[in-house]
Design an enzyme around this catalytic site. Sequence first.
Site, PDB file in Angstrom:
ATOM      1  N   GLY A 118       0.828  -1.206   0.000  1.00 20.42           N
ATOM      2  CA  GLY A 118       0.000   0.000   0.000  1.00 20.42           C
ATOM      3  C   GLY A 118       0.859   1.250   0.000  1.00 20.42           C
ATOM      4  N   ASP A 119       0.190   2.388  -0.107  1.00 20.62           N
ATOM      5  CA  ASP A 119       0.849   3.704  -0.076  1.00 20.62           C
ATOM      6  C   ASP A 119       1.839   3.903  -1.218  1.00 20.62           C
ATOM      7  OD1 ASP A 119      -0.469   4.133   2.411  1.00 20.62           O
ATOM      8  OD2 ASP A 119       1.078   2.948   3.380  1.00 20.62           O
ATOM      9  N   LYS A 150      -1.118   5.555  -5.463  1.00 26.52           N
ATOM     10  CA  LYS A 150      -2.191   5.301  -6.439  1.00 26.52           C
ATOM     11  C   LYS A 150      -3.040   6.543  -6.674  1.00 26.52           C
ATOM     12  CE  LYS A 150      -3.468   1.874  -3.863  1.00 26.52           C
ATOM     13  NZ  LYS A 150      -2.288   1.694  -3.007  1.00 26.52           N
ATOM     14  N   GLY A 191      -5.907   5.726   2.164  1.00 29.24           N
ATOM     15  CA  GLY A 191      -5.743   7.172   2.148  1.00 29.24           C
ATOM     16  C   GLY A 191      -5.043   7.525   0.856  1.00 29.24           C
ATOM     17  N   HIS A 192      -5.796   7.983  -0.127  1.00 31.25           N
ATOM     18  CA  HIS A 192      -5.190   8.304  -1.416  1.00 31.25           C
ATOM     19  C   HIS A 192      -4.901   9.804  -1.490  1.00 31.25           C
ATOM     20  CE1 HIS A 192      -6.880   4.383  -3.320  1.00 31.25           C
ATOM     21  NE2 HIS A 192      -5.916   4.189  -2.441  1.00 31.25           N
ATOM     22  N   GLN A 225      -4.972  -0.149  -0.996  1.00 29.11           N
ATOM     23  CA  GLN A 225      -3.937  -0.965  -0.343  1.00 29.11           C
ATOM     24  C   GLN A 225      -2.986  -1.542  -1.410  1.00 29.11           C
ATOM     25  OE1 GLN A 225      -7.428  -1.794   0.920  1.00 29.11           O
ATOM     26  NE2 GLN A 225      -7.026  -0.007   2.159  1.00 29.11           N
ATOM     27  N   ARG A 242       0.675   7.246  11.120  1.00 32.97           N
ATOM     28  CA  ARG A 242       1.766   6.434  11.685  1.00 32.97           C
ATOM     29  C   ARG A 242       2.998   6.491  10.773  1.00 32.97           C
ATOM     30  NH1 ARG A 242      -1.070   0.655  12.279  1.00 32.97           N
ATOM     31  NH2 ARG A 242      -1.919   1.327  10.287  1.00 32.97           N
ATOM     32  N   GLY A 278      10.750   8.225  -7.287  1.00 31.81           N
ATOM     33  CA  GLY A 278      12.126   8.087  -7.754  1.00 31.81           C
ATOM     34  C   GLY A 278      13.003   9.178  -7.142  1.00 31.81           C
TER      35      GLY A 278
HETATM   36  P1  IMP Z   1      -7.009  -2.890   8.177  1.00 25.95           P
HETATM   37  O1  IMP Z   1      -7.272  -3.057   6.735  1.00 25.95           O
HETATM   38  O2  IMP Z   1      -7.325  -1.501   8.674  1.00 25.95           O
HETATM   39  O3  IMP Z   1      -7.621  -3.945   9.037  1.00 25.95           O
HETATM   40  O4  IMP Z   1      -5.431  -3.052   8.410  1.00 25.95           O
HETATM   41  C1  IMP Z   1      -4.759  -4.266   8.143  1.00 25.95           C
HETATM   42  C2  IMP Z   1      -3.332  -4.014   7.711  1.00 25.95           C
HETATM   43  O5  IMP Z   1      -3.334  -3.363   6.450  1.00 25.95           O
HETATM   44  C3  IMP Z   1      -2.535  -3.088   8.646  1.00 25.95           C
HETATM   45  O6  IMP Z   1      -1.178  -3.480   8.619  1.00 25.95           O
HETATM   46  C4  IMP Z   1      -2.681  -1.723   7.993  1.00 25.95           C
HETATM   47  O7  IMP Z   1      -1.630  -0.849   8.343  1.00 25.95           O
HETATM   48  C5  IMP Z   1      -2.645  -2.119   6.538  1.00 25.95           C
HETATM   49  N1  IMP Z   1      -3.363  -1.165   5.677  1.00 25.95           N
HETATM   50  C6  IMP Z   1      -4.688  -1.027   5.532  1.00 25.95           C
HETATM   51  N2  IMP Z   1      -4.969  -0.064   4.644  1.00 25.95           N
HETATM   52  C7  IMP Z   1      -3.798   0.413   4.214  1.00 25.95           C
HETATM   53  C8  IMP Z   1      -3.431   1.394   3.239  1.00 25.95           C
HETATM   54  O8  IMP Z   1      -4.257   2.032   2.582  1.00 25.95           O
HETATM   55  N3  IMP Z   1      -2.101   1.597   3.066  1.00 25.95           N
HETATM   56  C9  IMP Z   1      -1.164   0.872   3.729  1.00 25.95           C
HETATM   57  N4  IMP Z   1      -1.455  -0.059   4.624  1.00 25.95           N
HETATM   58  C10 IMP Z   1      -2.763  -0.290   4.866  1.00 25.95           C
END
Ligand code: IMP
Length: 423
Positions: free
Chosen positions: A12-13, A16, A40-41, A224, A303, A332
Amino acid sequence: MAVDLLLGLQWGDEGKGKIVDVLTKNYDIIARFQGGPNAGHTLEFDGIKHVLHTIPSGIFHENSINLVGNGVVIDPVIFKKELQNLDKFNLDYKKKLFISRKAHLILPTHRLLDAASEASKGKAKIGSTLKGIGPTYMDKTGRNGIRVGDTELSDWKEKYRALANKHEAMIAFYNVDIQYNLKELEAEFFSAVKTLKELTFIDSEEYLHQAQKAGKTILAEGAQGSLLDIDFGTYPYVTSSNTTAAGACTGLGVAPGKINEVFGIFKAYTTRVGSGPFPTELFDDYGKTMGKVGNEFGATTGRPRRCGWLDLVALKYAVQVNGVTQLMMMKGDVLSGFDKLKVCTAYKYKGETITHLPYNIEEENVQPIYTELPGWKEDLTKMNNASQFPKALNDYIDFLEEALEVPIKIVSVGPDRTQTIHR
Ligand code: IMP
């Protein structure tokens, strides 16, 4: 017309939001197909930073329809806040934001259950964003969930009550200290559902089917990343939906044969928020610099993200699982100034060297094997053409393309829309 997909290939992150925003001008419809407000986009243009959680990233483009698909889970309270943020920009979103009737609702008690479940896990906690994602998908697959379309029926509040009562009993079962005032949470929830109902609810699979027949261009926007996929990610440290390409079929009702381009997004290095294995994680100054220069803080939770070298073993796995046809390398610019760069090309696993992702990638099971490449000093953020790239960056890109066997078509060199270089 076929449907193109845009997916994150790491944890994720990857950026996108920015790429959808850059690509949206080419599409009539942008559709989110999984996840919820755990995403969080971030989009940046005209000097303003926008963070979207559930609303597709095409909302800022005048002509695109934005669809929240059946595979998404919606928290009306967060959704309402997102809408209020959009109000500032005078966007006529009611005309261009549609919601699938089959999308599931996150109830206040889902959020509480998420917190109770995490608190009960102690050291083994997932590091969830605590947005109620897991419990909502559990109710979906358990066939107890409440869907957006239910709110149009007269008896939905009874269904709500029964489910919330059950959740309260479950929260008590966890026997952890969770303080809450359900009355207040429910007042906020029902008011937000009212706001949600001002939008258009549709049978989105039919809508998309007709749109395809009419020749509309459609981009399915993932949330994600592939390594957080419920099936193919680093289970149990994953989210609760299919973040990979197949999730677009189930999360929108698009037939597999209708998928055309699969755009895979990755960062030039790797980050992860929350718990779980991360073989190339760095605890030294290289990792700290990536975090600082890359501003690696979660868009949803704030975080700090864990940082590490690019893991080609994991990236290749994601490319395969998704059938990626074009790659986009983000951030990059963050690697400028590193005296050397490392890329993990294999793992040491049970005494052997392997180049595929094994069942267990915890520290005690795998050690990364690196190839070292030269770094570059040049600042990339002002560049606007690939011909300006330093040799070391071109070598880095060539090295990745050769290993992944997919072309890298876009290199992002900064957060703004304009800092996007096509190759
Ligand atoms: P949950 O989807 O909130 O239950 O989180 C499960 C795991 O996915 C945790 O490690 C979160 O930090 C990670 N996670 C969920 N959504 C995102 C995202 O949009 N970006 C990065 N990590 C995510």
